[in-house]
Design an enzyme around this catalytic site. Structure first.
Site, PDB file in Angstrom:
ATOM      1  N   CYS A   5     155.925  37.006  31.621  1.00 41.04           N
ATOM      2  CA  CYS A   5     154.913  36.154  30.987  1.00 41.04           C
ATOM      3  C   CYS A   5     153.745  36.939  30.422  1.00 41.04           C
ATOM      4  O   CYS A   5     153.245  36.649  29.339  1.00 41.04           O
ATOM      5  CB  CYS A   5     154.386  35.161  32.003  1.00 41.04           C
ATOM      6  SG  CYS A   5     155.667  34.180  32.763  1.00 41.04           S
ATOM      7  N   VAL A  33     152.020  36.484  26.843  1.00 45.71           N
ATOM      8  CA  VAL A  33     150.707  35.865  26.664  1.00 45.71           C
ATOM      9  C   VAL A  33     149.788  36.771  25.862  1.00 45.71           C
ATOM     10  O   VAL A  33     149.013  36.315  25.022  1.00 45.71           O
ATOM     11  CB  VAL A  33     150.089  35.527  28.034  1.00 45.71           C
ATOM     12  CG1 VAL A  33     148.639  35.126  27.878  1.00 45.71           C
ATOM     13  CG2 VAL A  33     150.877  34.409  28.691  1.00 45.71           C
TER      14      VAL A  33
END
Lengths: 488, 506, 506, 488
Positions: free
Chosen positions: B153, B157
């Site tokens: 992630c 991001v």
């Protein structure tokens, strides 16, 4: 991440109670005690992992991970902490954030609703809300959400701000301790206080190890008022400000919490271990002495000595049948920091030869102690890549590897028995009789006929060359790497 | 304490001894904040009620015990099936440990993967230097033939662009210019491990096929998909292809990777599809996927390069295997050999022999979308009812397809499809509408214990039983082994509960 | 009564309903001659005492629940493995029904055999006319390629001479002169089914080899022995031989006989070793038996005709399979191929992976002599203790051999061998000296229920589970499946009994 | 064999109560009702088998087989008789004679010792000792051994002289009945006698079928005083001379016992069946009428009619949901004698079409009844070899075969569903609700999707030729054989 968390990390990294830290210059101190990470190597746990390790054993709490699925969905209930009561801690709660929710900044709203749902449907004693990389990066602030939820639903909702990228597992342990201290400790009062009330910090009751020690304390009348976090209940953290003494079990992971309890509530702490007969006895002696200093009746000392004498005799008698089966066996240790020296000590008591111990997670203090115990630095080594560990196992001619699960298969391929002494183990090894358990496990591992069969060449292979003569092996000189082959 | 050297108890037994029992009871009395046990029982019963079920199913923000994993896990699994390939996960330091553990615990084999170990600095400045240094270190440390990069992630991001980062890394000579570094973006907040598998497969094939000249041939590629039984299944697949005289390239063959012998040699890399095989795969006429939901994007890419494609949903049982073999025969231009015909006959014979016990049994099936479809079809072939079909990572399209499957058989009447639901939902569903058996993975053991419904483990992960993955469930013979697991469960229960009906002959 | 069309209960559940419970309780109260239940319990406990054990083991005239079958059963099984062969049992009319049932229930396949159906007349006048008419009828009715004649007790007691009877039958043209009618004397009051197997094998081979001219060659014959897992095992044997590039004649190959497909064709005869293969087998250099106690006389006969012989005791596990394969390699002059080496490594790897759970477990093993030896050796390889080794049809020589095996390993210390004992003896033995697991056949389920010791079914007969025999336990891969059965039993028990130790990962 | 047994066999074969037997001339009567055996065909059970079938359901008796291993060692506990009490009948007791013992004539001594051991170690209510071919041929006389043992040990020891070679299973049933009558019946007195006491002979409580009927009798106050031998206790045979009426369930197997009870104790008997709704009602009516004739209060008739009306309505209502699923389905029956007609009747009630029924074990009377029920003889056939049965299943286009276990696999190979209605079945089909069970079993068998899959050609096969038009099938004209393909 938020400024608040940034400041907290900096403070935690500058731990006044840590002797190693005090000896550093300012620049080194700022860097903290974390090992430098090596991109491209097998990586170990993160701060979130460390916080979860420390807090998941609080059994009556709903551990809600504010994250996409990965952080908790892949790994819930994967530790061997045992509970005498609620099983809530084994359930995997997550907000399982989706891309849309992340892009649209809906994480905080979803978190609030998730907290409501977990409280309504699970009735936990409290909810621990963990932040993670994603939610921290996109700016979700769990602190006000938790506050609002606690007010709204009447259940404590504790923010644990531990995005993985802030640092290592050890850092995560400390951040967890800070959160407990800030939000939980002191929020409840025990019905009664006694001069025998203690806190135990850093034991996670893996496979029920805490319970191998508790009967000893029970016999002495000592009560575990506070626990972080072995077989803990939320209340046992909330009330721990009323204990008389704190014992710190995992030597460095939560020292910040012990220090704060001392600074704020005047509760002295000491570091001890329950691995090995000698260490167990030393821990009990220290604990009782400190309790007496803090007002417990003086006869506690004598009662403790009597108990120690009895238990030591019993344990040594129980160990004798094993000694001939394991004495002289060569052990390679590949474990975390504190286990490096406490396990070495324990095994030597049994006549085993520790041919090597990893110090990759050890502090300088740990290393010094290991050198003292083993009488040489030749046996210490840093991290190893699997193929190097494989070579070491063969070169050192270890009879058994004691490590965590991810080294298991390397050992087996090297045809070396393996005993799980890490967080996922299935058997408890603490206290006096824990040594009996450990010996039994080592005995069963080493003396399983499988190994003789395995090492015997298949009948179609030529017999092996005669074994090379034994020469002292300097593991520290082995080609290795400082890359972090995290094992636990 | 009762401990003695003659009778060392492991903790499963130790803490059942009287004094430990007393100690534990004291703990409950003093620290539990003392809810009376009748109240605890009352609440526990309530959590098995229809009222609780409604509340539970209305849950929309909280996920409890999901039966899915995240994209990078699927990517690591896909990459593992290529010879000498090291998975490199670009992201925060902690994530890769989970993937390694998950795979090691299921297959009981080492599972190698590395991380770019990003920290706060990367969060601010981006992960380029971590990736550049990481590739250099991985290449030097592990001597792989390929490094397959996926993301967690954090990398997504902060918007790290893998393609340009890898180009930059090669410019900086982290790895040689011609060294293959395929990549895939695999954020955990999108999809699940089956999507990660798809993305990585596409990434690897793109790395070799994009821009390469295609010489169309007659070959066949097969994509197995994310499969906890891959060891046994891929070997069985190869055996069946051998009987048909068909050669095919398995795109990601983990069968030797996750089943290395203990013979004195450490294999960091063992087996797997070779780079030459990947390159040659471009010229195949057809690429067949055994799991539709693990290969949507990959098959689209195959079509782009000019191949025909076909996909199945984890072909199991009579019909599933028939359809798969017919497709292979059609594409390869061969007949079904007598040996496979006999195997089919034996499977049908086994079903017929045991139909008195199989017909009418009800099942709750959870797991990956393809597996749930396959298992539902197979139990209906036996006259069983797949009462609850649940895939936490099931889409609306999957739900529709499953409903169509159920509607195609009288044994699907009244059965329900639960897309996106988790195992805590399933607990309420089964507490109110029970089934005879659960089919899924190890996480179902809590349901088994809680609700008294026997669990048959046929999906990833299986952490608490050993070596099941070494035997196939694919193929006709593999289907018989599934039937045996089901029958053993039925008979074990019959025998456990039987008094006057404790029969010698079943 | 609660019966309704929506919920039809089979009798396992029906008679647990309240009103049936009441009815059954009334029956017990009024007709049981009312021993008080505490007395019943007291007596039941006494039957598990050492005192009862001593009395039980002193039993010398009564046999209770023997773990063996009779000679003709073994003969019928042996004959079934030859192509187009019909078993003809010369004796009283009722006996053959048992053999057919026994085999049909275990293999879930038709089992053909006929009887000469002797009655009282034959008891007075001898069975010649029954045999003459019987052969004629069997030949006409069933069109076999061979009729293999064995005997039951009646034919032996009245002294029927099969050899001269068959000669007479051919003179009377019951069957053509050159039609093969091998025979064996197989009285039930001598030995057991393993002896019947041996006698029939010798009878069949004698029929073709005696008096035939031998042209010594390099061939290999393999005698599988009486084996409840023959379907899977013989196929695995052939697969391994194929990997080694070795051709061998399986003398009595039942693998297709007892595993016919359901494909619309009725096969009264399916598969089996052909007559040409039997004839050619005479020229083999070596005949190897996989079960010593099923082949003593047969191997003696093979030596008489000039062959080398070797025998094993149901080779299982690492050592058993190693020794068998080495023998094959030696006789055939081939190397062990890499593929089998890998399989061995995988087996050892599986054992190593699971050794924490396998080491120290105790077992009671009962069944045929060769199987018990093999299983005892294999459990010791895993660090287990074969505490009780029982063969109802075990001889003194077998007992001695088993004791030597146990003495060869520290894990055999304190383990006991029970030759000639039955399963009621075993009940007393286990009630006083328990083991963790039972390994044997379906008849052990009473011990499992009575004593709470889990049963693993690995021997003939298995009547109450289906299709286990379709998978091998021979070979390295077969050994892994045995290990899995043992591990599943261990884990199932752990999970059933666990409270705080109900772990996700094992 | 002994002269005594020879005479007994001759007497049994000349059963006065058998209408068929009375119509024979002397020569035919002497031959008895046994089918001629065909050497070289698959053979069925023998007299020992028949006796064991009849007597094994006596649950509290130790059944000791005086034989080499084969007769009982191969087959103990292989029947589906159910017990509400003792499990002793499921244990396999044998003298397991060896060759030496046979040659040396030691059988009788061994038998005596075995009886002692079984009594000492098992405490049975009685011991039934079965002779077999071998022990009869060598001249072991079990009668005096049993007598001596009974006197010595104080437990009844009953000789059952049934060597297999004396004849068929049916003969064995009768010989068992003779032994019971001679040695057991009348040796005990019931504590109370009532006008509702009955004997049931010929039901073996397979899968608990007796218990599907007993609640009906209980509601009427009828008590099963004597039982041969469903869920029987030894006492229930010893006291059966005090019953008022005997119902004979298995139409011919034990008729000799029923007759003797009538001749010696004046207990009338009738033959009835509990298969099918109509037959169950008829049996209850007859039973009640006879009880009233024998002194039971007259209101029993009305109570019976009320019960019958209620149960029939309930059963028919329960059957209705099944009717559409099975009506019109074609059934082939391959069963024993009495089931031939009683099952045909039951199935026709359900709208099923019986396309064939074997009459290989049927008496002439059975055949006549079948012809009446089915309206034609075209559907009757004798024994079939497996391949002929296979052809018949396909030619008759049966939807289901109802038979015993050894035809199971032939049916499955012919891709025809199979329902076990013989002694090894796992589900009870007696009484009103037994039909519901049977329908459910037929429904599950016929409507299992497996059959559609099985009959659908494999995708690589060419589609089958269009089905031939339906024509009446005369099974009796099919090539077959009178060879005894014993199925049960």
């Amino acid at each position: 991440m938020s400024e608040a968390l940034k400041n907290q990390v900096a403070a935690v990294l500058n731990e006044p109670a840590c002797a190693t830290n005090r000896s550093k210059d300012d620049a080194a101190r700022k860097k903290g005690c974390t090992k430098q990470l090596t991109p491209g190597a097998a990586a170990g746990g993160c701060a979130f992992d460390g916080a979860m390790i420390a807090l998941q054993p609080v059994t009556d709490v709903a551990h809600l991970v504010h994250a996409p699925l990965a952080c908790w969905g892949n790994g819930y209930d994967n530790r061997g902490s045992a509970s005498s009561g609620s099983d809530l801690y084994r359930t995997g709660f997550t907000t399982d954030l989706s891309e849309l929710e992340i892009v649209m900044g809906q994480g905080e709203k979803k978190l609030f609703r998730a907290i409501r749902e977990v409280i309504e449907q699970q009735s936990p004693a409290a909810v621990f809300v963990y932040s993670t990389c994603t939610t921290a990066l996109v700016g979700d602030d769990i602190v006000p959400v938790c506050k609002a939820a606690a007010e709204r639903f009447g259940t404590p909702v504790i923010p644990i701000d531990v995005p993985g990228y802030v640092g290592s597992k050890n850092l995560g342990n400390k951040l967890a301790g800070e959160a407990l201290f800030k939000y939980v400790v002191g929020t409840m009062e025990p019905e009664v206080s006694t001069p025998y009330d203690i806190n135990i910090i850093g034991d996670f009751n893996l496979s029920g190890e805490l319970w191998q020690v508790k009967p000893l304390l029970d016999k002495l009348g000592i009560r575990i008022l506070g626990s972080v976090a072995g077989d803990a209940r939320y209340a046992q953290i909330a009330k721990m400000h009323r204990a008389r003494v704190t014992m710190l079990v995992c030597s460095k992971a939560l020292i910040n919490m012990a220090r704060r309890l001392e600074e704020t509530y005047g509760i002295p702490f000491f570091e001890g271990s329950f691995y090995g007969i000698s260490d167990t006895s030393a821990a009990i002696r220290t604990l009782c002495a400190m309790l007496v200093e803090r007002g417990a009746p003086a006869d506690l000392i004598d009662r403790a000595e009597a108990l120690i004498a009895e238990e030591e005799a019993c344990a040594r008698a129980a160990l004798e049948p094993f000694r001939p089966r394991v004495a002289g066996k060569r052990v390679l240790l590949y474990t975390g920091g504190h286990k490096s020296w406490s396990v070495v000590s324990a095994l030597q008591e049994l006549g085993m030869e520790v041919v090597g111990t990893s110090v990759r997670k050890a502090t300088e203090e740990d290393k010094t102690r290991i050198a003292e115990i083993m009488g040489t630095e030749a046996h210490m080594f840093e991290n190893m890549a699997p193929r190097d560990m494989y070579a070491a196992l063969r070169a050192a001619r270890a009879d058994v590897l004691m490590s965590g699960g991810r080294s298991q298969f390397v050992a087996l391929k090297a045809r070396v028995p393996w005993v799980d002494v890490n967080q996922e183990k299935h058997e408890p090894y603490a206290g006096y009789m824990g040594m009996v358990n450990l010996l039994d496990a080592i005995d069963r591992a080493i003396n399983n006929p499988l190994w003789a069969d395995l090492r015997t060449p298949a009948p179609w292979d030529a017999p092996p060359a005669p074994a090379a003569p034994v020469t002292p092996l300097d593991l520290s000189a082995m080609a290795g790497t400082r890359a972090d082959f995290e094992d636990c | 304490m009762p401990q003695s050297a003659d009778k060392v108890l492991d903790h499963a037994e130790l803490f059942r001894e009287p004094e430990y029992k007393e100690m534990l009871d004291n703990k409950r009395a003093k620290f539990e904040c003392g809810h009376p046990s009748n109240m605890v029982t009352e609440i526990a019963d309530w959590t098995k009620s229809w009222e609780y079920r409604e509340k539970n199913l209305a849950r929309e923000a909280l996920t409890v015990n999901p039966a899915k994993a995240c994209q990078p896990l699927g990517a690591v699994f896909a990459a593992a099936g290529y010879e000498g390939t090291l998975s490199f996960v670009h992201g925060s330091q902690g994530c890769v440990a989970y993937y390694r553990s998950h795979l090691a615990r299921h297959f009981k084999e080492p599972s190698s993967a590395v991380s770019s170990s990003m920290t706060e600095d990367a969060a601010v400045f981006g992960g380029l230097s971590n990736l550049v240094d990481g590739l250099a270190n991985a290449y030097a440390l592990y001597s792989p033939k390929m490094i397959a990069v996926s993301t967690t992630c954090m990398a997504e991001v902060i918007g790290d662009d893998l393609n340009s980062f890898i180009i930059k890394a090669k410019e900086k000579e982290s790895v040689p210019e011609d060294f293959p570094v395929p990549f895939a973006h695999t954020p955990a907040f999108v999809g699940s491990h089956v999507d990660g598998y798809d993305n990585m497969q596409k990434g690897i094939l793109s790395n070799f096929w994009k821009g390469a000249e295609r010489t169309p041939g007659e070959g066949i590629n097969i994509i197995p998909g994310f499969d906890g039984f891959a060891v046994g299944n891929i070997r069985e697949l190869k055996r069946m292809l051998g009987l048909m005289g068909v050669e095919a390239t398995i795109l990601s063959d983990v069968s030797d990777v996750y089943d290395t012998p203990s013979d004195g040699e450490f294999r960091m890399y063992a087996g797997g599809t070779t780079i030459d095989e990947i390159k040659e795969g471009l010229n195949a006429r057809t690429t067949i996927s055994m799991q539709e939901y693990c290969s949507k994007k990959t098959l689209e890419f195959c079509e782009e390069v000019g191949q025909e494609t076909a996909s199945f949903n984890y072909p199991l049982g009579v019909k599933g295997t028939d359809e798969f073999l017919m497709k292979i025969a059609e594409v390869a231009g061969v007949e079904i050999p007598e040996s496979l015909r006999l195997e089919r006959g034996r499977l049908v014979d086994a079903l017929a022999d045991s139909q008195a016990y199989l017909h009418g049994k009800t099942y709750a099936i959870y797991g990956d979308p393809d597996f749930v479809l396959a298992m539902a079809q197979f139990v209906m072939e036996m006259g069983g009812e797949p009462k609850h079909c649940l895939a936490t990572n099931g889409s609306k399209a999957w739900a529709k397809k499953t409903e169509e499957l159920l509607a195609s058989s009288p044994f699907g009447q009244g059965c329900q499809v639960w897309a996106g639901k988790d195992l805590w939902h399933l607990r309420s569903i089964l507490a109110t509408e029970p089934a005879d058996m659960l089919i899924g993975n190890s996480y179902g053991k809590y349901l088994e214990k809680d609700l008294g419904i026997p669990l048959i483990r046929l999906n990833f992960p299986i952490f608490d039983r050993h070596h099941h993955h070494r035997f196939p469930i694919f193929g006709y013979q593999g289907a018989i082994s599934v039937v045996v697991k089901i029958l053993d469960t039925i008979f074990d229960k019959l025998d456990t509960e039987a008094d006057i009906s404790f029969d010698l002959t079943r």
